[in-house]
Design an enzyme around this catalytic site. Structure first.
Site, PDB file in Angstrom:
ATOM      1  N   HIS A   1      27.311  -3.583 -12.165  1.00  0.00           N
ATOM      2  CA  HIS A   1      28.232  -4.524 -11.078  1.00  0.00           C
ATOM      3  C   HIS A   1      27.551  -5.733 -10.757  1.00  0.00           C
ATOM      4  O   HIS A   1      27.947  -6.540 -10.469  1.00  0.00           O
ATOM      5  CB  HIS A   1      28.755  -3.790  -9.958  1.00  0.00           C
TER       6      HIS A   1
ATOM      7  N   ARG B   1      34.958  -9.219 -14.161  1.00  0.00           N
ATOM      8  CA  ARG B   1      35.067  -9.548 -12.869  1.00  0.00           C
ATOM      9  C   ARG B   1      34.009  -9.826 -11.932  1.00  0.00           C
ATOM     10  O   ARG B   1      33.543 -10.522 -11.232  1.00  0.00           O
ATOM     11  CB  ARG B   1      36.002  -8.681 -12.134  1.00  0.00           C
TER      12      ARG B   1
ATOM     13  N   HIS C   1       0.805  -1.117  -0.120  1.00  0.00           N
ATOM     14  CA  HIS C   1      -0.054   0.069  -0.157  1.00  0.00           C
ATOM     15  C   HIS C   1       0.847   1.365  -0.025  1.00  0.00           C
ATOM     16  O   HIS C   1       0.603   2.206  -0.442  1.00  0.00           O
ATOM     17  CB  HIS C   1      -0.819   0.003   1.240  1.00  0.00           C
TER      18      HIS C   1
HETATM   19  C1  RB5 Z   1       4.177  -0.229   5.759  1.00  0.00           C
HETATM   20  O1  RB5 Z   1       3.956   0.626   6.685  1.00  0.00           O
HETATM   21  C2  RB5 Z   1       5.919  -0.295   5.766  1.00  0.00           C
HETATM   22  O2  RB5 Z   1       6.338  -0.898   6.965  1.00  0.00           O
HETATM   23  C3  RB5 Z   1       6.277  -0.927   4.400  1.00  0.00           C
HETATM   24  O3  RB5 Z   1       5.780  -0.203   3.263  1.00  0.00           O
HETATM   25  C4  RB5 Z   1       7.738  -0.949   4.355  1.00  0.00           C
HETATM   26  O4  RB5 Z   1       8.336   0.215   4.436  1.00  0.00           O
HETATM   27  C5  RB5 Z   1       8.447  -2.265   4.923  1.00  0.00           C
HETATM   28  O5  RB5 Z   1       9.772  -2.217   4.729  1.00  0.00           O
END
Ligand code: RB5
Length: 152
Positions: free
Chosen positions: A105, A139, A16
């Site tokens: 890289h 490399r 979200h």
């Molecule tokens: C959501 O609130 C948040 O925790 C998520 O989008 C993210 O940042 C997690 O690593």
């Protein structure tokens, strides 16, 4: 823009917190006539990033999509999830130089963006660089071959 693997759809996913930026990037890809497959989420309702990261990772690992673009609030949770997959090299990138080096890289196959900490214009510039920068090989081949955990 020349992309690193024309002919395959880009796998795109977010939670979200990344949904708004994902929509902006999808609009940009459409404007460039670059095909993508959206693995969700599909709205701003609170959700869990692994539910979207795992299917996108499998699509890239299996070669159905290439490369991937993923985002969550910080980028860390979704990058951690993607990188549990042996065939995934997901790189958290917050500027164009890191994105370029992640391709040159590390042969990164998923670009990860920190949606809550990046301007949309910067994100699109990063997408451009990521999609148009080839792997240097040499490399770096040897080093990325050592990334997977033996036996997994
Ligand atoms: C959501 O609130 C948040 O925790 C998520 O989008 C993210 O940042 C997690 O690593």
């Amino acid at each position: 823009m020349s992309i690193i693997c024309p002919g395959k759809k880009i796998a795109i996913c977010s939670d979200h917190a990344g949904y708004g930026l994902k929509s902006i990037i999808e609009g940009y890809l459409e404007s460039q006539e670059i095909a993508y497959e959206d693995f969700g989420t599909y709205g701003t309702e609170s959700c869990d990033y692994p539910d979207y990261a795992h299917p996108a990772a499998v699509a890239v690992e299996e070669g159905r999509c290439y490369p991937g673009i993923a985002m969550c609030g910080t980028g860390n949770g979704i990058a951690m999830t993607l990188n549990k997959h042996q065939g995934i090299r997901a790189a958290l990138c917050w500027n164009v130089d890191i994105a370029r080096l992640a391709r040159e890289h590390n042969d990164a196959n998923v670009l990860v963006l920190p949606a809550r900490f990046i301007d949309p214009a910067d994100a699109l510039a990063i997408v451009d660089v990521f999609l148009s920068t080839p792997f240097d090989g040499g490399r770096h081949e040897r080093r990325i071959a050592k990334i997977p955990v033996a036996g997994e």
